[in-house]
Design a protein around this motif. Structure first.
Motif, mmCIF file in Angstrom:
data_model
loop_
_atom_site.group_PDB
_atom_site.id
_atom_site.type_symbol
_atom_site.label_atom_id
_atom_site.label_comp_id
_atom_site.label_asym_id
_atom_site.label_seq_id
_atom_site.Cartn_x
_atom_site.Cartn_y
_atom_site.Cartn_z
ATOM 1 N N SER A 152 0.837 -1.197 0.000
ATOM 2 C CA SER A 152 0.000 0.000 0.000
ATOM 3 C C SER A 152 0.873 1.248 0.000
ATOM 4 O O SER A 152 1.839 1.319 0.752
ATOM 5 N N TYR A 153 0.533 2.197 -0.849
ATOM 6 C CA TYR A 153 1.192 3.507 -0.809
ATOM 7 C C TYR A 153 0.256 4.580 -0.259
ATOM 8 O O TYR A 153 0.584 5.773 -0.318
ATOM 9 N N GLY A 154 -0.913 4.144 0.242
ATOM 10 C CA GLY A 154 -1.852 5.136 0.781
ATOM 11 C C GLY A 154 -2.155 6.198 -0.254
ATOM 12 O O GLY A 154 -2.375 5.900 -1.428
ATOM 13 N N GLU A 155 -2.105 7.468 0.181
ATOM 14 C CA GLU A 155 -2.406 8.572 -0.745
ATOM 15 C C GLU A 155 -1.137 9.176 -1.341
ATOM 16 O O GLU A 155 -1.174 10.232 -1.965
ATOM 17 N N GLU A 156 0.018 8.518 -1.138
ATOM 18 C CA GLU A 156 1.298 9.155 -1.462
ATOM 19 C C GLU A 156 1.778 8.974 -2.895
ATOM 20 O O GLU A 156 2.798 9.519 -3.283
ATOM 21 N N ARG A 157 1.088 8.158 -3.702
ATOM 22 C CA ARG A 157 1.509 7.945 -5.089
ATOM 23 C C ARG A 157 0.348 8.204 -6.042
ATOM 24 O O ARG A 157 -0.089 7.291 -6.737
ATOM 25 N N PRO A 158 -0.155 9.432 -6.062
ATOM 26 C CA PRO A 158 -1.315 9.696 -6.929
ATOM 27 C C PRO A 158 -0.951 9.583 -8.414
ATOM 28 O O PRO A 158 0.126 10.016 -8.821
ATOM 29 N N LYS B 171 7.379 16.015 2.646
ATOM 30 C CA LYS B 171 7.347 15.362 1.341
ATOM 31 C C LYS B 171 7.901 16.271 0.253
ATOM 32 O O LYS B 171 7.669 17.480 0.258
ATOM 33 N N TYR B 215 9.700 3.079 3.706
ATOM 34 C CA TYR B 215 9.679 2.169 2.559
ATOM 35 C C TYR B 215 11.084 2.000 1.981
ATOM 36 O O TYR B 215 11.231 1.592 0.841
#
Lengths: 181, 428
Positions: A152-158, B171, B215
């Motif tokens: 899962s990348y959650g919302e971090e890889r739109p 980020k 990650y």
């Protein structure tokens, strides 16, 4: 007592100045030496750089080939805050399962994603659920568990960085990436 | 950081006996619901040979620290009537509305810098605190910070949070790194440089370590790193999510979210023996756990009722009770240090806002109202909340007083700020 401590500070200052000076000299010397010997290491670095670029190119090419192989059935989409496989996603999953059956050496990584509207930590869990429900569906279609991994990348890889309903709909997905060819 | 701690230990303190009688009275009642700002005057410091501009720098820096607390109104120097260098004319200070006055002096002797700070109650015409700090010019910020803490202690009964930092994930593009920053927005330090997603930093109770999820090896694994930097150590790399939660007050255990069994469950992870004790057993999403300050309860987020809501259970996983019923998306609960409140974010009017409630779910109070505000974290004294505020697509790291007043931006400019986590007192 005070005089003595002042004296000490004075000597400490002198010592640190002279240290700084000698370090500066050492640096200069090192640079000169480097200039004289520069030919071979530069070539070596060039060769290394070329090899690296070649490796990156090959990896990119491989990724692109893998992506092209399942283009058109590499994404399924979800409703807001939901992780059940929708009826319209079943056709996509069937195509992917057919491809995997025809290519028994291939594996698949399922990447779960969420849109930015939820909260970040909850979205990591939601993305995991989306990846897992897609993985379970593939297993139901006869793909062995060991050929499937999830992340899962959650919302971090739109997919779409926009802030519209359209962008969000694209970002609530499970993305399939071929592995282990 | 390292430097600052070393500086703290070489400062020499002289205390005067007049300190004693200040503790009897609380000048600023922080818990009062509508709090007028406390008017304080700070004069230019006396500095006979002032090549570095200390006479101006010291009062300015002190004013900045006090302003950050949100409790003080710094009286404009132009209003001062008493500008003499002789005895203090207290009536001239009360006449311009001051309740407290700070006077000071700075002396340079060779490498040695010493500073005097003197706090007065002008309405009663008496001295409250006097301090002398001795060090070098590099210590001047620490000196001012120490006296700002003394003022807080004398006037509010607690020393404030000047010696704290905030950890967060910042980020840039696809990746995020773990950072720490002083409570006043100075001294930004990057702890990781993995070019991967690194998230969910949590301070250890002694402030020495920070655990987080990264990650960097592909899977979201759990790591710990020294808060001053250094190599990281892998704590947990179960398949699936290894999401980092808060530390227990004894520093032994971490609350974590793992998805190794096919769905997200909450565990107490004992770092000493590596054992993971499972708290939840439910087919739905369970995430974002936090302990009550006495360690007897755990608040967390679950969608077992169909939408994300906040639940409280006993620390062993029994007696689960839902506590949020208003709104269809409530997440990120954090128990206040005194135990009387839980702060969280909830979807209100189409956007996330920060709210507090009591641990039973009552006394719901909305603290923010415009833009999107999320990811709240209490200061160790419970007087402030750090959070992320997003307006016009711009993300900012912010703090506010715990009643929602005095919103201020600590840092901006990164693509996105995530998971602020306020340190314990670091005593620097």
């Amino acid at each position: 007592m005070r005089k003595r401590s002042l004296l000490f500070i004075f000597f400490a200052l002198i010592l640190s100045f002279s240290l700084a000076f000698s370090v500066g000299c050492a640096k200069k010397a090192a640079v000169k030496e480097g200039e004289e010997k520069q030919l071979s290491p530069e070539k070596k670095a060039e060769a290394e750089q070329a090899a690296k670029e070649q490796a990156v190119k090959e990896a990119e090419k491989k990724d692109a080939e893998a992506a092209a192989a399942i283009a058109g059935f590499d994404y399924i989409y979800f409703d807001f805050d939901k992780y059940n496989v929708k009826p319209e996603a079943r056709e996509t999953l069937k195509k992917l399962a057919n491809y995997l059956n025809a290519n028994p050496a291939a594996g698949v990584r399922v990447e779960g994603n969420a849109d930015e509207r939820g909260t970040a930590e909850y979205n990591l869990a939601l993305g995991e659920r989306r990846a897992q429900s897609a993985a379970k569906y593939l297993m139901g279609l006869g793909i062995a568990k060991k050929r499937i991994s999830t992340i899962s990348y959650g919302e971090e890889r739109p997919v779409d960085p926009g802030h519209t309903e359209e962008a969000w709909a694209k970002n609530r997905n499970a993305h399939f990436v071929l592995t282990g060819k | 950081m390292l430097k600052k701690i070393a500086i703290g230990s070489i400062l020499i303190f002289f205390m005067t006996p007049c300190l004693q009688d200040t503790y009897g009275r609380v000048y600023i009642d922080i818990d009062s619901p509508s709090l007028p700002k406390f008017p304080i005057a700070i004069t230019d410091f006396y500095c006979p040979v002032d090549r570095e501009g200390h006479s101006i720098w010291f009062p300015d820096q002190l004013g900045k620290f006090l302003k950050l607390t949100g409790y003080f109104q710094i009286i404009d120097k132009k209003a001062f009537l008493d500008t003499g260098t002789g005895g203090i004319r207290f009536a001239d200070w009360t006449a311009i509305g001051a309740e407290s006055l700070v006077k000071g002096a700075v002396r340079n002797e060779g490498n040695i810098l010493s500073s005097d700070f003197h706090l007065f109650d002008v309405t009663q015409g008496k001295s409250l605190v006097f301090k002398r700090y001795t060090g070098t010019a590099r210590d001047k910020r620490a000196m001012v910070m120490r006296f700002a803490s003394e003022i807080m202690l004398a006037l509010t009964g607690e020393a404030g949070v000047f010696d704290t930092r905030i950890a967060f994930a910042g980020k840039k593009g696809k990746n995020s790194e773990i950072f720490t920053i002083n409570f006043d927005g100075t001294d930004l330090t990057r702890l990781t440089n993995y070019r991967a997603l690194s998230i969910l930093p949590h301070w250890s109770p002694d402030g020495r370590r920070i655990s987080f999820t990264s990650y960097k090896r592909g899977n979201p694994d759990l790591f710990v790193i020294e808060a001053r930097g250094g190599p990281d150590h892998l704590l947990s790399n179960e398949s699936g999510l290894n999401l980092c939660g808060p530390w227990s007050s004894d520093g032994r255990s971490l609350l974590v979210t793992l998805s190794r069994d096919g769905n997200e469950e909450l565990y107490v992870f004992n770092q000493l023996n590596g054992k993971k004790y499972r708290l939840t057993n439910d087919a739905s999403i369970d995430v974002s756990p936090c302990w009550s300050p006495d360690g007897t309860k755990v608040a967390f987020v679950s969608n077992r009722s169909g939408s994300p809501q906040i639940y409280v259970m006993d620390a062993n996983g029994y007696n689960v009770k839902r506590i949020t019923y208003e709104g269809n998306y409530n997440t990120s609960p954090r128990w206040s240090p005194k135990g009387d409140k839980i702060v969280f974010e909830g979807m209100r009017g189409g956007n996330f806002q920060i709210l507090t409630m009591n641990p039973e779910g009552g006394q719901l109070t909305q603290l923010t109202g415009s833009g999107r505000n999320d990811s709240p974290s209490w200061s160790p004294d419970g007087r402030y909340i750090a959070f992320v505020s997003t307006t016009g697509g711009k993300s900012r790291l912010c703090i506010m007083n715990s009643n929602g007043s005095n919103f201020r931006i600590i840092h901006s400019g990164m693509d996105k700020y995530m998971y602020p986590n306020w340190s314990p007192h670091l005593n620097f």
